[in-house]
Scaffold this active site. Structure first.
Site, short mmCIF file in Angstrom:
data_model
loop_
_atom_site.label_atom_id
_atom_site.label_comp_id
_atom_site.label_asym_id
_atom_site.label_seq_id
_atom_site.Cartn_x
_atom_site.Cartn_y
_atom_site.Cartn_z
N PHE A 164 -6.34 4.71 0.89
CA PHE A 164 -6.75 3.84 2.00
C PHE A 164 -5.53 3.49 2.82
O PHE A 164 -4.54 2.97 2.29
CB PHE A 164 -7.41 2.56 1.49
N ASP A 183 2.97 3.90 1.58
CA ASP A 183 2.14 2.83 2.13
C ASP A 183 2.18 1.67 1.14
O ASP A 183 1.51 1.69 0.12
CB ASP A 183 0.71 3.33 2.35
N LYS A 196 -0.19 -6.99 5.14
CA LYS A 196 -0.82 -7.94 4.21
C LYS A 196 0.10 -9.14 3.89
O LYS A 196 0.18 -10.05 4.69
CB LYS A 196 -1.30 -7.22 2.95
C1 LIG Z 1 -5.19 -3.17 3.57
C2 LIG Z 1 -4.47 -1.87 3.59
C3 LIG Z 1 -4.23 -1.19 4.80
C4 LIG Z 1 -4.78 -1.65 6.12
O1 LIG Z 1 -4.23 -2.86 6.53
P1 LIG Z 1 -4.92 -3.64 7.77
O2 LIG Z 1 -4.01 -4.81 7.97
O3 LIG Z 1 -6.29 -4.02 7.33
O4 LIG Z 1 -4.93 -2.72 8.92
C5 LIG Z 1 -3.49 -0.02 4.75
N1 LIG Z 1 -3.01 0.46 3.59
C6 LIG Z 1 -3.22 -0.16 2.42
C7 LIG Z 1 -2.64 0.41 1.17
C8 LIG Z 1 -3.97 -1.34 2.37
O5 LIG Z 1 -4.20 -1.94 1.20
#
Ligand SMILES: *Cc1c(COP(=O)(O)O)cnc(C)c1O
Length: 397
Positions: free
Chosen positions: A129, A214, A243
């Site tokens: 994700f 990420d 986050k």
């Molecule tokens: C939550 C998340 C995202 C997306 O972040 P947003 O602030 O909602 O755009 C991307 N990568 C990972 C691993 C995440 O947990």
């Protein structure tokens, strides 16, 4: 309450109105213990007094000035990120998706600058994700989030997570980036294996591709280190954070080295709100509180305690097959008979005054405040146990 918002979210039946530390109160005055942390965002709980002070102080000085200018707030936060990581340069934005969008664009641009336009392929993982923009849902490995929005960006290959042989087979001269979550968060709190990360580093070096981590979910202390990559010996070329970076105030960042940064020359990429002084002031204060021994040690200690207690709950109730994760990012994988029912259990927890998360239909996820204390951990486990008992009793009735 009438809902005026588009129906893409299915909201829980309570409306939070106030928070303090690990506690939340709804509009009816009911109290909740928050082990969800705003989906791994509220790393320092709700309304931490030092963050409230940083925000209100900055609010009296300067809110927004545009990227025609830099600010002390942005430079100060970038300096902290650079001083405590592999990175030399930082790009600020407003979310995780934007940070990943920047990372992927930088990788493509760098490859084009140095090797030509054919080197544009991105290798990503199944079930990954990376956010909800069109590029990031395409790179993400969950077709349900992308297929309805076709045509999609091209040049993206998905391999099974932790499958080193598949990674070796996929990376080639045409690869510009490999993107990995050190712990797959949304799809089940599944940590990457050391071998897999080491192979990714080796292959990226061999083929001149960028290794992107990420760390939107795993970063800012969540796993017990400032960033999860610091648990091991594999260093990325590009790292994304969001986050918990602002501990509840929206901000994202893309970190990179002096090797890659020059490909983001003037005019190549941008963001109106990126580097906003309010966000940077809060994030700088949050950084100092998170990046200190007592917070990181608490994260490790409470994480271990929580995991052990959840394992015991799993043994006693038979609901969990296994409990996994790192630091205070914990996943309880549901045992075979309960698969698909994480949402029901999360709803049952809410009725017991406990906020938890799911990570897909088969995993309960916990991402509480890194400042959570012994009593709150014990209370949270007790409430989850009560919720499971009530849910099991109702299910068998
Ligand atoms: C939550 C998340 C995202 C997306 O972040 P947003 O602030 O909602 O755009 C991307 N990568 C990972 C691993 C995440 O947990």
């Amino acid at each position: 309450m009438k809902n005026y918002l588009t129906p893409n979210f299915s909201f829980a039946p309570v409306i939070p109105a106030k928070g303090l530390g690990s506690r939340v109160w709804d509009t009816e005055g009911r109290e909740y213990l928050d082990l969800a942390g705003g989906i791994a965002v509220n790393a320092l709980g709700h309304c931490h007094p030092d963050l409230v002070q940083a925000l209100t102080e900055q609010a009296g000085k300067l809110w927004h000035i545009s990227n025609i200018y830099t600010t002390e707030a942005a430079q100060n936060l970038a300096e902290k990120l650079v001083e405590h990581t592999f990175a030399d340069k930082v790009f600020f934005c407003n979310s995780g998706a934007e940070a990943n969008e920047a990372a992927l664009k930088l990788a493509r641009k760098y490859a084009r600058d140095h090797y030509g336009a054919d080197k544009n392929e991105i290798i990503a993982c199944v079930n990954a994700f990376h956010g909800r923009t069109l590029f990031t849902v395409s790179v993400g490995g969950q077709p349900k989030y992308s297929e309805d929005f076709a045509p999609l960006p091209q040049g993206i290959t998905h391999i099974p997570f932790n499958d080193t042989a598949a990674l070796e087979a996929a990376v080639s001269d045409k690869t510009c980036a490999v993107i990995i979550e050190p712990v797959q968060g949304e799809s089940g709190v599944l940590p990457a294996e050391t071998d897999f990360l080491q192979a990714a580093r080796r292959l990226c070096d061999q083929y001149g591709a960028a290794l992107i981590f990420d760390e939107v979910q795993t970063g800012m202390g969540r796993t017990g280190k400032l960033f999860a990559y610091q648990q091991g010996d594999v260093i990325p070329d590009i790292l994304t954070s969001a986050k918990a970076l602002g501990s509840g105030f929206p901000i994202g960042a893309m970190l990179t080295s002096d090797k890659f940064a020059p490909s983001f020359g003037p005019g190549t990429h941008g963001s109106t709100f990126g580097g906003n002084p309010l966000a940077c002031a809060v994030a700088a204060k949050a950084f100092d509180i998170i990046n200190c021994t007592s917070t990181l040690e608490n994260t490790v200690r409470q994480g271990e305690k929580l995991k052990a207690a959840l394992q015991k709950v799993g043994e006693e109730t038979g609901v969990f097959q296994t409990v996994r994760g790192q630091g205070l990012l914990i996943g309880c994988v549901l045992a075979e008979p309960y698969r698909g029912r994480a949402g029901e259990i999360s709803a049952a927890a809410l009725t017991q005054g406990l906020m938890i998360l799911v990570a897909g239909p088969n995993v309960l996820r916990l991402a509480p405040s890194l400042l959570i204390d012994d009593a709150e951990v014990a209370e949270g486990v007790g409430k989850l146990r009560a919720a499971l008992d009530a849910w099991l009793a109702a299910a068998s009735a």
